[in-house]
Design a protein around this motif. Sequence first.
Motif, PDB file in Angstrom:
ATOM      1  N   PRO A 102      43.708  44.099  48.291  1.00  0.00           N
ATOM      2  CA  PRO A 102      43.099  44.826  49.413  1.00  0.00           C
ATOM      3  C   PRO A 102      43.708  46.224  49.535  1.00  0.00           C
ATOM      4  N   ASP A 103      42.876  47.186  49.886  1.00  0.00           N
ATOM      5  CA  ASP A 103      43.318  48.576  50.085  1.00  0.00           C
ATOM      6  C   ASP A 103      43.864  49.219  48.812  1.00  0.00           C
ATOM      7  N   ASN A 104      43.547  48.661  47.667  1.00  0.00           N
ATOM      8  CA  ASN A 104      43.895  49.281  46.393  1.00  0.00           C
ATOM      9  C   ASN A 104      42.575  49.590  45.694  1.00  0.00           C
ATOM     10  N   HIS A 105      42.303  50.878  45.492  1.00  0.00           N
ATOM     11  CA  HIS A 105      41.016  51.306  44.944  1.00  0.00           C
ATOM     12  C   HIS A 105      41.164  51.902  43.543  1.00  0.00           C
ATOM     13  N   TYR A 106      42.284  51.603  42.894  1.00  0.00           N
ATOM     14  CA  TYR A 106      42.571  52.236  41.617  1.00  0.00           C
ATOM     15  C   TYR A 106      41.553  51.883  40.532  1.00  0.00           C
ATOM     16  N   LEU A 107      41.160  50.630  40.443  1.00  0.00           N
ATOM     17  CA  LEU A 107      40.247  50.217  39.383  1.00  0.00           C
ATOM     18  C   LEU A 107      38.879  50.882  39.531  1.00  0.00           C
ATOM     19  N   ALA A 108      38.366  50.918  40.762  1.00  0.00           N
ATOM     20  CA  ALA A 108      37.093  51.597  40.999  1.00  0.00           C
ATOM     21  C   ALA A 108      37.211  53.086  40.701  1.00  0.00           C
ATOM     22  N   PHE A 109      38.313  53.680  41.106  1.00  0.00           N
ATOM     23  CA  PHE A 109      38.571  55.097  40.833  1.00  0.00           C
ATOM     24  C   PHE A 109      38.608  55.355  39.323  1.00  0.00           C
ATOM     25  N   LEU A 110      39.345  54.510  38.598  1.00  0.00           N
ATOM     26  CA  LEU A 110      39.502  54.708  37.164  1.00  0.00           C
ATOM     27  C   LEU A 110      38.190  54.488  36.426  1.00  0.00           C
ATOM     28  N   SER A 111      37.415  53.516  36.888  1.00  0.00           N
ATOM     29  CA  SER A 111      36.110  53.263  36.281  1.00  0.00           C
ATOM     30  C   SER A 111      35.194  54.470  36.445  1.00  0.00           C
ATOM     31  N   TRP A 125      39.617  49.593  19.880  1.00  0.00           N
ATOM     32  CA  TRP A 125      40.716  49.563  20.850  1.00  0.00           C
ATOM     33  C   TRP A 125      40.352  50.347  22.100  1.00  0.00           C
ATOM     34  N   TRP A 126      39.762  51.528  21.916  1.00  0.00           N
ATOM     35  CA  TRP A 126      39.369  52.320  23.074  1.00  0.00           C
ATOM     36  C   TRP A 126      38.244  51.647  23.858  1.00  0.00           C
ATOM     37  N   VAL A 127      37.338  51.020  23.154  1.00  0.00           N
ATOM     38  CA  VAL A 127      36.283  50.260  23.829  1.00  0.00           C
ATOM     39  C   VAL A 127      36.896  49.119  24.631  1.00  0.00           C
ATOM     40  N   THR A 128      37.916  48.486  24.070  1.00  0.00           N
ATOM     41  CA  THR A 128      38.607  47.401  24.773  1.00  0.00           C
ATOM     42  C   THR A 128      39.251  47.894  26.055  1.00  0.00           C
ATOM     43  N   LEU A 129      39.956  49.009  25.989  1.00  0.00           N
ATOM     44  CA  LEU A 129      40.642  49.550  27.179  1.00  0.00           C
ATOM     45  C   LEU A 129      39.653  49.891  28.280  1.00  0.00           C
ATOM     46  N   THR A 130      38.614  50.618  27.911  1.00  0.00           N
ATOM     47  CA  THR A 130      37.665  51.053  28.929  1.00  0.00           C
ATOM     48  C   THR A 130      36.825  49.888  29.451  1.00  0.00           C
ATOM     49  N   SER A 131      36.474  48.964  28.581  1.00  0.00           N
ATOM     50  CA  SER A 131      35.712  47.803  29.032  1.00  0.00           C
ATOM     51  C   SER A 131      36.528  46.968  30.008  1.00  0.00           C
ATOM     52  N   ALA A 132      37.815  46.873  29.758  1.00  0.00           N
ATOM     53  CA  ALA A 132      38.690  46.133  30.668  1.00  0.00           C
ATOM     54  C   ALA A 132      38.689  46.770  32.050  1.00  0.00           C
ATOM     55  N   VAL A 133      38.763  48.084  32.096  1.00  0.00           N
ATOM     56  CA  VAL A 133      38.748  48.786  33.384  1.00  0.00           C
ATOM     57  C   VAL A 133      37.454  48.518  34.132  1.00  0.00           C
ATOM     58  N   HIS A 134      36.325  48.703  33.452  1.00  0.00           N
ATOM     59  CA  HIS A 134      35.024  48.501  34.107  1.00  0.00           C
ATOM     60  C   HIS A 134      34.852  47.058  34.586  1.00  0.00           C
ATOM     61  N   ALA A 135      35.239  46.100  33.752  1.00  0.00           N
ATOM     62  CA  ALA A 135      35.075  44.694  34.125  1.00  0.00           C
ATOM     63  C   ALA A 135      35.952  44.333  35.325  1.00  0.00           C
ATOM     64  N   LEU A 136      37.195  44.768  35.316  1.00  0.00           N
ATOM     65  CA  LEU A 136      38.091  44.443  36.428  1.00  0.00           C
ATOM     66  C   LEU A 136      37.624  45.098  37.725  1.00  0.00           C
ATOM     67  N   ALA A 137      37.108  46.310  37.618  1.00  0.00           N
ATOM     68  CA  ALA A 137      36.568  46.974  38.812  1.00  0.00           C
ATOM     69  C   ALA A 137      35.385  46.198  39.372  1.00  0.00           C
ATOM     70  N   ARG A 138      34.556  45.680  38.479  1.00  0.00           N
ATOM     71  CA  ARG A 138      33.407  44.885  38.925  1.00  0.00           C
ATOM     72  C   ARG A 138      33.849  43.565  39.537  1.00  0.00           C
ATOM     73  N   TYR A 139      34.860  42.935  38.948  1.00  0.00           N
ATOM     74  CA  TYR A 139      35.377  41.689  39.514  1.00  0.00           C
ATOM     75  C   TYR A 139      35.900  41.915  40.932  1.00  0.00           C
ATOM     76  N   GLN A 140      36.608  43.036  41.113  1.00  0.00           N
ATOM     77  CA  GLN A 140      37.152  43.322  42.441  1.00  0.00           C
ATOM     78  C   GLN A 140      36.042  43.560  43.448  1.00  0.00           C
ATOM     79  N   ALA A 141      35.002  44.302  43.044  1.00  0.00           N
ATOM     80  CA  ALA A 141      33.875  44.554  43.944  1.00  0.00           C
ATOM     81  C   ALA A 141      33.177  43.253  44.316  1.00  0.00           C
TER      82      ALA A 141
END
Length: 237
Positions: free
Chosen positions: A125-134, A180-196
């Motif tokens: 809660p109150d951590n918006h880093y993943l959405a920001f990074l995505s 590897w870069w696809v893995t890093l960025t996909s991880a960010v997008h997926a985790l941001a979606r999970y949090q949402a």
Amino acid sequence: MSQSAPERAPRRSTRRPTGERGNVRGEATRQLILVAAERLFAEHGISAVPLRDIGMEAGQRNHAAVQYHFGDRDALVKAIMEFRGAESESDRAELVAGLMVGGEVPTVADVVGAFVRPLAIHIQPDNHYLAFLSLFITEEGGYEGLRPQGVHTGASVITLRALLARLAPGIPEPILDERWWVTLTSAVHALARYQAAQQKRAQPAKMGILIDDLVVFLAAGLVAPIVEGDPRAIATD
């Protein structure tokens, strides 16, 4: 002749020096601005939020407070990444150390997990880093925007990339680097979606299961068969 009274030792002041108090206040203000900027950027887009609005959201009366503490938008974005990235890096460094000195040979999934799981600590809660990074990845046109100041900052992710090359010798380096870069960025997008989804109470499964599945999925992609005719697979001297 009367003896003079002994001199008293000077009383020590318990008050902080003015400069120290100012540094503490300044650091507290920076923290307020970072948190406010992260949330506003995540909600509205990094390029769409005026710096003045960030200062107001952080409770600053001075309209130039953000510029005073950070200079410009790019420096503020970098500061958010450094602030949150340090939290992940601490956990990731321990995982990487375990992979390097452990008794068992690590797997590709272990490498992916050592990146993903420390990033997932921001699902709070109150951590918006993943959405920001995505959003940052999207606005910058992909992972190229992460190279100078992104999620890979830190020696541990560089170590993971080197370890991956040892674990997947059959994948040519140019292809492995792209994956590897696809893995890093996909991880960010997926985790941001999970949090949402979690915030909307619309998760398809428990968070731990989703993260485990994400690690397995991304690991499989890294070592997937090479596309026939891919010129990057041609060995060069």
